[in-house]
Design a protein around this motif. Structure first.
Motif, PDB file in Angstrom:
ATOM      1  N   THR A  93       0.815  -1.218   0.000  1.00  0.00           N
ATOM      2  CA  THR A  93       0.000   0.000   0.000  1.00  0.00           C
ATOM      3  C   THR A  93       0.848   1.267   0.000  1.00  0.00           C
ATOM      4  OG1 THR A  93      -0.163  -0.049   2.412  1.00  0.00           O
ATOM      5  CG2 THR A  93      -1.945  -1.123   1.155  1.00  0.00           C
ATOM      6  N   LEU A  94       2.186   1.136   0.061  1.00  0.00           N
ATOM      7  CA  LEU A  94       3.052   2.315   0.034  1.00  0.00           C
ATOM      8  C   LEU A  94       3.538   2.656  -1.373  1.00  0.00           C
ATOM      9  CD1 LEU A  94       5.082   1.757   3.334  1.00  0.00           C
ATOM     10  CD2 LEU A  94       3.040   3.153   2.946  1.00  0.00           C
ATOM     11  N   ALA A  95       3.264   1.783  -2.334  1.00  0.00           N
ATOM     12  CA  ALA A  95       3.653   2.062  -3.724  1.00  0.00           C
ATOM     13  C   ALA A  95       2.653   3.036  -4.343  1.00  0.00           C
ATOM     14  CB  ALA A  95       3.682   0.762  -4.529  1.00  0.00           C
ATOM     15  N   ARG A  96       3.167   4.122  -4.920  1.00  0.00           N
ATOM     16  CA  ARG A  96       2.275   5.092  -5.581  1.00  0.00           C
ATOM     17  C   ARG A  96       1.719   4.538  -6.887  1.00  0.00           C
ATOM     18  NH1 ARG A  96       2.092   9.873  -3.032  1.00  0.00           N
ATOM     19  NH2 ARG A  96       3.799  10.384  -1.646  1.00  0.00           N
ATOM     20  N   ASN A  97       2.461   3.630  -7.515  1.00  0.00           N
ATOM     21  CA  ASN A  97       2.007   2.932  -8.718  1.00  0.00           C
ATOM     22  C   ASN A  97       1.941   1.444  -8.381  1.00  0.00           C
ATOM     23  OD1 ASN A  97       1.943   5.239 -10.446  1.00  0.00           O
ATOM     24  ND2 ASN A  97       4.173   5.153 -10.524  1.00  0.00           N
ATOM     25  N   PRO A  98       0.777   0.953  -7.987  1.00  0.00           N
ATOM     26  CA  PRO A  98       0.661  -0.448  -7.550  1.00  0.00           C
ATOM     27  C   PRO A  98       1.017  -1.438  -8.649  1.00  0.00           C
ATOM     28  CG  PRO A  98      -1.322   0.808  -7.007  1.00  0.00           C
ATOM     29  CD  PRO A  98      -0.483   1.675  -7.883  1.00  0.00           C
ATOM     30  N   ASP A  99       1.490  -2.603  -8.237  1.00  0.00           N
ATOM     31  CA  ASP A  99       1.796  -3.701  -9.138  1.00  0.00           C
ATOM     32  C   ASP A  99       0.512  -4.097  -9.876  1.00  0.00           C
ATOM     33  OD1 ASP A  99       2.330  -6.161 -10.340  1.00  0.00           O
ATOM     34  OD2 ASP A  99       3.337  -7.000  -8.589  1.00  0.00           O
ATOM     35  N   PRO A 100       0.508  -4.067 -11.208  1.00  0.00           N
ATOM     36  CA  PRO A 100      -0.711  -4.404 -11.956  1.00  0.00           C
ATOM     37  C   PRO A 100      -1.134  -5.865 -11.804  1.00  0.00           C
ATOM     38  CG  PRO A 100       1.126  -4.050 -13.454  1.00  0.00           C
ATOM     39  CD  PRO A 100       1.606  -3.688 -12.075  1.00  0.00           C
ATOM     40  N   ASN A 101      -0.237  -6.721 -11.282  1.00  0.00           N
ATOM     41  CA  ASN A 101      -0.571  -8.130 -11.064  1.00  0.00           C
ATOM     42  C   ASN A 101      -1.085  -8.394  -9.654  1.00  0.00           C
ATOM     43  OD1 ASN A 101       0.167  -8.974 -13.698  1.00  0.00           O
ATOM     44  ND2 ASN A 101       2.315  -8.817 -13.076  1.00  0.00           N
ATOM     45  N   ASP A 102      -1.145  -7.358  -8.815  1.00  0.00           N
ATOM     46  CA  ASP A 102      -1.631  -7.495  -7.445  1.00  0.00           C
ATOM     47  C   ASP A 102      -3.114  -7.126  -7.415  1.00  0.00           C
ATOM     48  OD1 ASP A 102      -1.677  -7.849  -4.701  1.00  0.00           O
ATOM     49  OD2 ASP A 102      -0.073  -6.422  -4.286  1.00  0.00           O
ATOM     50  N   ARG A 103      -3.749  -7.368  -6.304  1.00  0.00           N
ATOM     51  CA  ARG A 103      -5.159  -7.006  -6.134  1.00  0.00           C
ATOM     52  C   ARG A 103      -5.300  -5.502  -6.295  1.00  0.00           C
ATOM     53  NH1 ARG A 103      -9.574  -9.013  -4.691  1.00  0.00           N
ATOM     54  NH2 ARG A 103     -11.183  -8.067  -3.458  1.00  0.00           N
ATOM     55  N   PRO A 104      -6.276  -5.029  -7.063  1.00  0.00           N
ATOM     56  CA  PRO A 104      -6.451  -3.581  -7.232  1.00  0.00           C
ATOM     57  C   PRO A 104      -7.146  -2.949  -6.022  1.00  0.00           C
ATOM     58  CG  PRO A 104      -8.101  -4.751  -8.510  1.00  0.00           C
ATOM     59  CD  PRO A 104      -7.180  -5.794  -7.917  1.00  0.00           C
ATOM     60  N   TYR A 105      -6.951  -1.649  -5.871  1.00  0.00           N
ATOM     61  CA  TYR A 105      -7.696  -0.885  -4.870  1.00  0.00           C
ATOM     62  C   TYR A 105      -9.160  -0.863  -5.289  1.00  0.00           C
ATOM     63  CZ  TYR A 105      -3.527   1.099  -2.669  1.00  0.00           C
ATOM     64  OH  TYR A 105      -2.349   1.280  -1.971  1.00  0.00           O
ATOM     65  N   ALA A 106     -10.054  -1.037  -4.311  1.00  0.00           N
ATOM     66  CA  ALA A 106     -11.480  -0.983  -4.621  1.00  0.00           C
ATOM     67  C   ALA A 106     -12.284  -0.752  -3.350  1.00  0.00           C
ATOM     68  CB  ALA A 106     -11.951  -2.277  -5.280  1.00  0.00           C
ATOM     69  N   GLY A 107     -13.331   0.022  -3.489  1.00  0.00           N
ATOM     70  CA  GLY A 107     -14.328   0.159  -2.437  1.00  0.00           C
ATOM     71  C   GLY A 107     -15.642  -0.372  -2.976  1.00  0.00           C
ATOM     72  N   TRP A 108     -16.457  -0.982  -2.106  1.00  0.00           N
ATOM     73  CA  TRP A 108     -17.769  -1.510  -2.478  1.00  0.00           C
ATOM     74  C   TRP A 108     -18.767  -0.974  -1.464  1.00  0.00           C
ATOM     75  CZ3 TRP A 108     -21.283  -3.404  -5.526  1.00  0.00           C
ATOM     76  CH2 TRP A 108     -22.269  -4.278  -5.120  1.00  0.00           C
ATOM     77  N   LEU A 109     -19.660  -0.110  -1.899  1.00  0.00           N
ATOM     78  CA  LEU A 109     -20.694   0.491  -1.057  1.00  0.00           C
ATOM     79  C   LEU A 109     -22.024  -0.087  -1.524  1.00  0.00           C
ATOM     80  CD1 LEU A 109     -20.998   2.697   1.174  1.00  0.00           C
ATOM     81  CD2 LEU A 109     -21.467   4.313  -0.678  1.00  0.00           C
ATOM     82  N   TYR A 110     -22.807  -0.660  -0.591  1.00  0.00           N
ATOM     83  CA  TYR A 110     -23.967  -1.426  -1.031  1.00  0.00           C
ATOM     84  C   TYR A 110     -25.107  -1.407  -0.018  1.00  0.00           C
ATOM     85  CZ  TYR A 110     -22.173  -4.956   2.186  1.00  0.00           C
ATOM     86  OH  TYR A 110     -21.742  -5.620   3.305  1.00  0.00           O
ATOM     87  N   GLY A 111     -26.281  -1.737  -0.519  1.00  0.00           N
ATOM     88  CA  GLY A 111     -27.456  -1.956   0.309  1.00  0.00           C
ATOM     89  C   GLY A 111     -27.936  -3.374   0.097  1.00  0.00           C
ATOM     90  N   THR A 112     -28.671  -3.916   1.068  1.00  0.00           N
ATOM     91  CA  THR A 112     -29.145  -5.295   0.965  1.00  0.00           C
ATOM     92  C   THR A 112     -30.630  -5.395   1.284  1.00  0.00           C
ATOM     93  OG1 THR A 112     -28.787  -5.907   3.290  1.00  0.00           O
ATOM     94  CG2 THR A 112     -26.906  -6.132   1.798  1.00  0.00           C
ATOM     95  N   VAL A 113     -31.256  -6.384   0.680  1.00  0.00           N
ATOM     96  CA  VAL A 113     -32.600  -6.829   1.028  1.00  0.00           C
ATOM     97  C   VAL A 113     -32.493  -8.336   1.167  1.00  0.00           C
ATOM     98  CG1 VAL A 113     -34.992  -7.025   0.277  1.00  0.00           C
ATOM     99  CG2 VAL A 113     -33.692  -4.978  -0.289  1.00  0.00           C
TER     100      VAL A 113
END
Length: 184
Positions: A93-113
């Motif tokens: 998480t300290l790399a300014r340009n993440p390794d393209p073969n690593d898990r990407p940064y992502a947020g998931w905001l959701y609602g459920t029923v």
């Protein structure tokens, strides 16, 4: 990685003489990878949820939950609503340009029923999640503000996170225990 999880479940009756089941159940679940000492992969998540008291489903829904079937064991039926967020980061998480073969940064905001059915020995559920992945899910802001508050280094590669996209998840669950009662 390790994930630290905590769940707080509380039910508030409308009046002291009413059974707790009259108002349903409120829950707050918080998960964070602080046990491992580093942010990576699934790094944080929370869920606020409410599950209704027991109810008799409307006639059009009764065939789903009223009799035992693949997803529902029959028994007590409840429905629920929820709101949550999950965050994912690469290993470094300290790399300014993440390794393209690593898990990407992502947020998931959701609602459920959700719809659930329980008996003393079985539980079945169907949950529909509708949400958004990407910058609008506010993963960067939540993580960096939390890190600032706790004096922890910020993750530096959020500029490379997955772009905004809508998302839909259908989550099906079934548990059975023939020998003992389930405590759900």
């Amino acid at each position: 990685g390790w994930v630290l999880g905590a769940a707080l479940v509380a039910a508030w009756p409308a009046a002291a003489q009413q059974p707790v089941d009259d108002v349903g159940t409120f829950a707050f679940v918080l998960e964070n990878d602080t046990v491992s000492g580093r942010d990576r992969y699934y790094t944080n998540g929370f869920l606020f949820a409410w599950r209704s008291p027991r109810f008799d489903p409307p006639s059009w829904m009764a065939p789903l939950t009223g009799q035992p079937n693949l997803f529902f064991p029959g028994g007590d039926t409840r429905w629920g609503l929820g709101f949550g967020q999950k965050m994912f980061t690469p290993e470094d998480t300290l790399a300014r340009n993440p390794d393209p073969n690593d898990r990407p940064y992502a947020g998931w905001l959701y609602g459920t029923v959700s719809l659930t059915s329980t008996t003393p020995t079985a539980f079945g559920s169907v949950e529909l999640q509708l949400g958004l992945i990407g910058p609008s899910a506010l993963g960067e802001q939540v993580q960096n503000n939390t890190h600032d508050l706790m004096n922890i280094d910020r993750a530096l590669g959020w500029n490379w996170q997955i772009k905004d996209e809508p998302g839909v998840n259908l989550v099906l669950g079934r548990m059975e225990n023939a020998g003992n009662q389930l405590n759900i």
